[in-house]
Structure formats: C-alpha cells, structure tokens
Design a protein around this motif. Structure first.
Motif, PDB file in Angstrom:
ATOM      1  N   TYR A  23      47.049  12.272  48.978  1.00 53.50           N
ATOM      2  CA  TYR A  23      46.552  13.204  49.999  1.00 53.50           C
ATOM      3  C   TYR A  23      47.584  13.407  51.105  1.00 53.50           C
ATOM      4  CZ  TYR A  23      43.978  15.170  53.868  1.00 53.50           C
ATOM      5  OH  TYR A  23      43.601  15.970  54.916  1.00 53.50           O
ATOM      6  N   MET A  24      48.195  12.320  51.547  1.00 54.40           N
ATOM      7  CA  MET A  24      49.221  12.423  52.583  1.00 54.40           C
ATOM      8  C   MET A  24      50.410  13.254  52.107  1.00 54.40           C
ATOM      9  SD  MET A  24      49.100   8.546  54.145  1.00 54.40           S
ATOM     10  CE  MET A  24      50.475   8.841  55.265  1.00 54.40           C
ATOM     11  N   ALA A  25      50.771  13.082  50.835  1.00 54.87           N
ATOM     12  CA  ALA A  25      51.885  13.857  50.280  1.00 54.87           C
ATOM     13  C   ALA A  25      51.565  15.341  50.262  1.00 54.87           C
ATOM     14  CB  ALA A  25      52.214  13.360  48.870  1.00 54.87           C
ATOM     15  N   THR A  26      50.351  15.691  49.830  1.00 51.64           N
ATOM     16  CA  THR A  26      49.989  17.114  49.762  1.00 51.64           C
ATOM     17  C   THR A  26      49.804  17.714  51.151  1.00 51.64           C
ATOM     18  OG1 THR A  26      47.635  16.545  49.545  1.00 51.64           O
ATOM     19  CG2 THR A  26      48.892  16.888  47.504  1.00 51.64           C
ATOM     20  N   ALA A  27      49.383  16.892  52.117  1.00 55.89           N
ATOM     21  CA  ALA A  27      49.120  17.406  53.468  1.00 55.89           C
ATOM     22  C   ALA A  27      50.366  17.465  54.334  1.00 55.89           C
ATOM     23  CB  ALA A  27      48.056  16.546  54.149  1.00 55.89           C
ATOM     24  N   LEU A  28      51.343  16.564  54.087  1.00 48.38           N
ATOM     25  CA  LEU A  28      52.457  16.423  55.015  1.00 48.38           C
ATOM     26  C   LEU A  28      53.819  16.825  54.465  1.00 48.38           C
ATOM     27  CD1 LEU A  28      51.474  12.935  56.519  1.00 48.38           C
ATOM     28  CD2 LEU A  28      50.976  15.198  57.472  1.00 48.38           C
ATOM     29  N   LEU A  29      54.004  16.735  53.155  1.00 50.72           N
ATOM     30  CA  LEU A  29      55.329  16.992  52.596  1.00 50.72           C
ATOM     31  C   LEU A  29      55.517  18.464  52.232  1.00 50.72           C
ATOM     32  CD1 LEU A  29      55.820  13.899  50.247  1.00 50.72           C
ATOM     33  CD2 LEU A  29      56.586  14.204  52.614  1.00 50.72           C
ATOM     34  N   PRO A  30      56.745  18.943  52.250  1.00 54.52           N
ATOM     35  CA  PRO A  30      57.021  20.338  51.866  1.00 54.52           C
ATOM     36  C   PRO A  30      56.624  20.652  50.418  1.00 54.52           C
ATOM     37  CG  PRO A  30      58.901  19.392  53.011  1.00 54.52           C
ATOM     38  CD  PRO A  30      57.952  18.258  52.756  1.00 54.52           C
ATOM     39  N   VAL A  31      56.568  19.610  49.567  1.00 58.74           N
ATOM     40  CA  VAL A  31      56.212  19.830  48.157  1.00 58.74           C
ATOM     41  C   VAL A  31      54.700  19.762  47.933  1.00 58.74           C
ATOM     42  CG1 VAL A  31      58.418  18.997  47.278  1.00 58.74           C
ATOM     43  CG2 VAL A  31      56.537  17.375  47.637  1.00 58.74           C
ATOM     44  N   GLY A  32      53.934  19.679  49.029  1.00 57.15           N
ATOM     45  CA  GLY A  32      52.483  19.543  48.897  1.00 57.15           C
ATOM     46  C   GLY A  32      51.842  20.651  48.083  1.00 57.15           C
ATOM     47  N   ASP A  33      52.241  21.894  48.343  1.00 56.07           N
ATOM     48  CA  ASP A  33      51.670  23.023  47.601  1.00 56.07           C
ATOM     49  C   ASP A  33      52.046  22.972  46.127  1.00 56.07           C
ATOM     50  OD1 ASP A  33      50.473  23.988  49.860  1.00 56.07           O
ATOM     51  OD2 ASP A  33      52.050  25.441  50.318  1.00 56.07           O
ATOM     52  N   THR A  34      53.247  22.508  45.830  1.00 58.20           N
ATOM     53  CA  THR A  34      53.687  22.393  44.435  1.00 58.20           C
ATOM     54  C   THR A  34      52.885  21.326  43.708  1.00 58.20           C
ATOM     55  OG1 THR A  34      55.923  23.052  45.069  1.00 58.20           O
ATOM     56  CG2 THR A  34      55.665  21.972  42.933  1.00 58.20           C
ATOM     57  N   ILE A  35      52.618  20.207  44.385  1.00 60.23           N
ATOM     58  CA  ILE A  35      51.791  19.157  43.785  1.00 60.23           C
ATOM     59  C   ILE A  35      50.414  19.712  43.455  1.00 60.23           C
ATOM     60  CG2 ILE A  35      50.672  16.937  44.189  1.00 60.23           C
ATOM     61  CD1 ILE A  35      53.053  16.205  45.999  1.00 60.23           C
ATOM     62  N   MET A  36      49.833  20.432  44.392  1.00 57.46           N
ATOM     63  CA  MET A  36      48.523  21.035  44.158  1.00 57.46           C
ATOM     64  C   MET A  36      48.571  22.016  42.991  1.00 57.46           C
ATOM     65  SD  MET A  36      45.731  20.345  45.862  1.00 57.46           S
ATOM     66  CE  MET A  36      45.139  19.503  47.323  1.00 57.46           C
ATOM     67  N   GLN A  37      49.609  22.808  42.946  1.00 63.63           N
ATOM     68  CA  GLN A  37      49.722  23.842  41.921  1.00 63.63           C
ATOM     69  C   GLN A  37      49.761  23.259  40.522  1.00 63.63           C
ATOM     70  OE1 GLN A  37      53.467  26.232  41.599  1.00 63.63           O
ATOM     71  NE2 GLN A  37      52.109  27.952  42.061  1.00 63.63           N
ATOM     72  N   TYR A  38      50.476  22.152  40.356  1.00 67.23           N
ATOM     73  CA  TYR A  38      50.676  21.600  39.020  1.00 67.23           C
ATOM     74  C   TYR A  38      49.732  20.455  38.666  1.00 67.23           C
ATOM     75  CZ  TYR A  38      54.818  24.446  38.418  1.00 67.23           C
ATOM     76  OH  TYR A  38      55.674  25.519  38.277  1.00 67.23           O
ATOM     77  N   CYS A  39      49.092  19.853  39.670  1.00 70.51           N
ATOM     78  CA  CYS A  39      48.254  18.688  39.395  1.00 70.51           C
ATOM     79  C   CYS A  39      46.756  18.938  39.568  1.00 70.51           C
ATOM     80  CB  CYS A  39      48.681  17.513  40.263  1.00 70.51           C
ATOM     81  SG  CYS A  39      50.346  16.923  39.890  1.00 70.51           S
ATOM     82  N   ALA A  40      46.370  19.999  40.310  1.00 74.96           N
ATOM     83  CA  ALA A  40      44.956  20.378  40.357  1.00 74.96           C
ATOM     84  C   ALA A  40      44.547  20.896  38.980  1.00 74.96           C
ATOM     85  CB  ALA A  40      44.733  21.444  41.419  1.00 74.96           C
ATOM     86  N   LEU A  41      43.274  20.790  38.659  1.00 75.32           N
ATOM     87  CA  LEU A  41      42.788  21.280  37.369  1.00 75.32           C
ATOM     88  C   LEU A  41      42.628  22.791  37.463  1.00 75.32           C
ATOM     89  CD1 LEU A  41      41.878  20.704  34.513  1.00 75.32           C
ATOM     90  CD2 LEU A  41      39.612  20.124  35.394  1.00 75.32           C
TER      91      LEU A  41
END
Length: 200
Positions: A22-40
C-alpha cells in the motif's frame, strides 16, 4: 506474554506485506504501474492470471486497508493458532482466489465487464466465516452500532446483506467477492472436517 496479545507469523507477515505494498502504491512514482499490472483487471488488455493472487495485496485507500488488516488481525490470530500456520495460509489464499473467481463469474453473467478488483476483503470474509463456524457462540462487539452479537448471527446477517447489495449492484464494492470468500471458506472447512484434519 498472553497469546491474545501476540500475532502469529502468517498473520503478521500478511499485514506487513499489505502495508508495504500500500505504501508503495501510495507514495512511489511506480504506484500507478503496480496498480495497472497487479490489480485484477478482468476484461481488459492488462489481465494476467497471476492477478488472481496479486490483487489481494492492493488496496484503494487508507480506510480500505485499515479495516481489512484490522479484521485480519482480529480473526486471523485465533484461526492461525487453531489451524496451524500452513493450513491457515492455504485457507486465506483459497478464499482470496475463490472470491475473485466468484466476482468474475457474476460480472460475466450480469455483463459488468471490464472490472477492476483490489483488496483482501474476500480472503478476510473467509476468515470471518471460519471464525463464525468454529466459534459460533463467541461474542463480537460491533463498532456501528456498538452492540454485542454472537459470531454465528453476525456471519449470517453479514452474508445476507452482502448478497442483497451485490444483487442490487449497490456501491463501488465487490459484494459478490465477499460472499465468494465466505462460500469457499465454508466449503474448505467442511472438506477438511470430513477428512478429519480439523475439528469444530
């Protein structure tokens, strides 16, 4: 130290992993990319089968992760001590994956694709179901309203409400995933019971 105040290893590590992601997706610049590829991402070009697992470790906002992790901590500790760490982790993952499958099938049936799914709620609902089955007369103190209720009644009422809200399509919540987590949890518990690997 009293076991009530301790947190067993699987529950502890699940909470840590969820918070870090959660901290990575909320705080890091790659947060949106994590969501894009790891959300169902059902019914989209970004879908991959591994997302049936990774979606469980993503959360939409602070409130989402707080309540999921609080419920994991509240109910998961007792269940991990009783089931054992390995069986508890198996149960958690089966409920989470199963919840996503149920949500996918209902979305497919009702023509609600594409669908984006995140959160540990399905797996956590499986834990709630297991607690209610294994400790039906334990008293749960509700937050809103603040009244005590036996676990078995809380689980039944919660499941009925989730089923109704899912059928009506109320809110931006995967209600059928919640019901699906409970369903898979119920089936797995009773399969283990028939095999004699657990008792309740």
């Amino acid at each position: 130290m009293n076991r009530y105040f301790q947190t067993p290893p699987v529950v502890k590590n699940l909470i840590i992993i969820n918070v870090l992601v959660y901290m990575a997706t909320a705080l890091l610049p790659v947060g949106d990319t994590i969501m894009q590829y790891c959300a169902l991402s059902l019914g989209t070009p970004y879908f991959h089968t591994y997302q049936f697992i990774t979606y469980m470790f993503l959360h939409a906002n602070f409130e989402h992760i707080f309540f999921n992790m609080f419920a994991l901590w509240m109910f998961g500790r007792t269940l991990e001590y009783e089931l054992g760490s390995q069986r508890f982790l198996t149960f958690y993952m089966v409920c989470g994956v199963g919840a996503a499958l149920i949500q996918y099938l209902t979305a497919l049936a009702f023509g609600e694709l594409p669908l984006l799914l995140v959160g540990a709620s399905g797996a956590v609902m499986g834990l709630l179901l297991a607690f209610g089955v294994m400790h039906p007369n334990a008293v749960i103190m509700l937050l809103i309203p603040p009244i005590p209720m036996k676990a078995k009644w809380f689980v039944i009422i919660y499941a009925v409400i989730e089923l109704f809200l899912g059928w009506k399509g109320v809110g931006n919540v995967a209600h059928f995933a919640h019901v699906g987590g409970m369903l898979w949890g119920f089936l797995l518990l009773h399969w283990w019971k028939r095999r004699g690997t657990i008792r309740f």
